[in-house]
Design a protein around this motif. Structure first.
Motif, short mmCIF file in Angstrom:
data_model
loop_
_atom_site.label_atom_id
_atom_site.label_comp_id
_atom_site.label_asym_id
_atom_site.label_seq_id
_atom_site.Cartn_x
_atom_site.Cartn_y
_atom_site.Cartn_z
N GLU A 43 12.35 -13.04 -11.42
CA GLU A 43 13.46 -12.56 -10.59
C GLU A 43 13.66 -11.06 -10.75
N SER A 44 13.47 -10.54 -11.95
CA SER A 44 13.64 -9.10 -12.14
C SER A 44 12.51 -8.31 -11.48
N LEU A 45 11.32 -8.89 -11.43
CA LEU A 45 10.22 -8.25 -10.70
C LEU A 45 10.53 -8.24 -9.20
N LEU A 46 11.03 -9.36 -8.69
CA LEU A 46 11.40 -9.43 -7.28
C LEU A 46 12.57 -8.49 -6.97
N ALA A 47 13.48 -8.33 -7.91
CA ALA A 47 14.58 -7.38 -7.74
C ALA A 47 14.04 -5.95 -7.71
N ALA A 48 13.02 -5.67 -8.52
CA ALA A 48 12.40 -4.35 -8.50
C ALA A 48 11.75 -4.10 -7.14
N ASN A 49 11.14 -5.14 -6.55
CA ASN A 49 10.58 -5.03 -5.21
C ASN A 49 11.69 -4.68 -4.22
N ALA A 50 12.79 -5.41 -4.25
CA ALA A 50 13.89 -5.17 -3.31
C ALA A 50 14.44 -3.76 -3.46
N SER A 70 0.79 -1.24 0.00
CA SER A 70 0.00 0.00 0.00
C SER A 70 0.83 1.29 0.00
N SER A 71 2.12 1.19 -0.26
CA SER A 71 2.94 2.39 -0.38
C SER A 71 2.90 2.89 -1.82
N PRO A 72 2.35 4.08 -2.07
CA PRO A 72 2.35 4.62 -3.43
C PRO A 72 3.76 4.76 -4.01
N ARG A 73 4.72 5.13 -3.18
CA ARG A 73 6.09 5.30 -3.67
C ARG A 73 6.67 3.95 -4.10
N TRP A 74 6.35 2.88 -3.34
CA TRP A 74 6.80 1.54 -3.73
C TRP A 74 6.18 1.15 -5.07
N ALA A 75 4.86 1.33 -5.18
CA ALA A 75 4.16 0.94 -6.41
C ALA A 75 4.73 1.69 -7.61
N ALA A 76 5.01 2.97 -7.45
CA ALA A 76 5.57 3.77 -8.56
C ALA A 76 6.96 3.27 -8.94
N ALA A 77 7.79 2.94 -7.94
CA ALA A 77 9.15 2.48 -8.22
C ALA A 77 9.13 1.13 -8.93
N VAL A 78 8.25 0.22 -8.51
CA VAL A 78 8.17 -1.09 -9.16
C VAL A 78 7.65 -0.92 -10.59
N ALA A 79 6.65 -0.07 -10.77
CA ALA A 79 6.10 0.17 -12.11
C ALA A 79 7.15 0.76 -13.04
N GLN A 80 7.99 1.65 -12.52
CA GLN A 80 9.03 2.28 -13.34
C GLN A 80 10.08 1.27 -13.81
N ALA A 81 10.19 0.15 -13.11
CA ALA A 81 11.20 -0.86 -13.46
C ALA A 81 10.75 -1.78 -14.59
N LYS A 82 9.51 -1.61 -15.07
CA LYS A 82 9.03 -2.49 -16.14
C LYS A 82 9.64 -2.09 -17.47
N PRO A 83 9.69 -2.97 -18.43
CA PRO A 83 9.22 -4.35 -18.36
C PRO A 83 10.21 -5.23 -17.60
N TRP A 84 9.68 -6.20 -16.91
CA TRP A 84 10.51 -7.13 -16.15
C TRP A 84 10.78 -8.33 -17.04
N SER A 85 12.02 -8.72 -17.14
CA SER A 85 12.38 -9.82 -18.05
C SER A 85 11.93 -11.18 -17.53
N ASP A 86 11.83 -11.29 -16.22
CA ASP A 86 11.41 -12.55 -15.61
C ASP A 86 10.96 -12.28 -14.17
#
Length: 167
Positions: free
Chosen positions: A46-53, A28-44
């Motif tokens: 693991e890259s989505l989980l790396a965007a989370n980290a 529920s953190s808008p800043r987290w959601a924006a940062a993960v969205a900015q990291a797209k497209p995710w190749s796999d």
């Protein structure tokens, strides 16, 4: 949380508003959601989980509070919220006295830190959550914020994996 799995391609192709809504169900953190969205497209995955980290590492304390606001108190899953109930399933069958101790320890923690006690509850029993709560209560605010950051990352990893249809 969304009941049907998504693919990485479908997430990456979602319009900004839809992707934000999906990600805010994870955290529920808008800043987290924006940062993960900015990291797209995710190749796999693991890259989505790396965007989370990476997103978690970049959150300020206020953003951590936004993220914690989306979580139920340990010992009190949100009624009707399948995610909350699943994540706290380790409470099922716990004795009333143990649940009372958990509520009391939660109240003391919240009084000290000003937010809910946050732990990745998946796979934990009520007794192990209570032990962790008691172990963390003496921490100072800065130490606790870093522990919360790590717990949120683990929770988000689990939720992202579920979003992609993986257990």
């Amino acid at each position: 949380m969304t009941n049907h799995p998504h693919t990485l391609d479908a997430l990456a192709a979602a319009d900004a508003a839809d992707l934000e809504a999906i990600l805010l169900e994870v955290c529920s953190s808008p800043r987290w959601a924006a940062a993960v969205a900015q990291a797209k497209p995710w190749s796999d995955r693991e890259s989505l989980l790396a965007a989370n980290a990476a997103a978690m590492a970049g959150l300020a304390v206020a953003d951590l509070h936004d993220a914690m606001a989306g979580h139920a108190r340990i010992g009190r899953p949100k009624a009707g919220d399948a995610t909350s109930e699943r994540e706290q399933s380790g409470l099922h069958g716990a004795e009333a006295a143990l649940l009372d101790e958990l509520r009391e320890a939660n109240a003391a923690y919240e009084a000290k830190f000003g937010h809910v006690f946050l732990i990745c509850a998946t796979g934990r029993t009520a007794a192990t959550m209570l032990a962790a709560l008691r172990e963390r209560h003496p921490n100072d605010a800065a130490t606790e914020a870093e522990i919360v950051r790590g717990e949120l990352r683990k929770i988000n990893d689990i939720r992202l994996n579920r979003l992609l249809g993986e257990s």
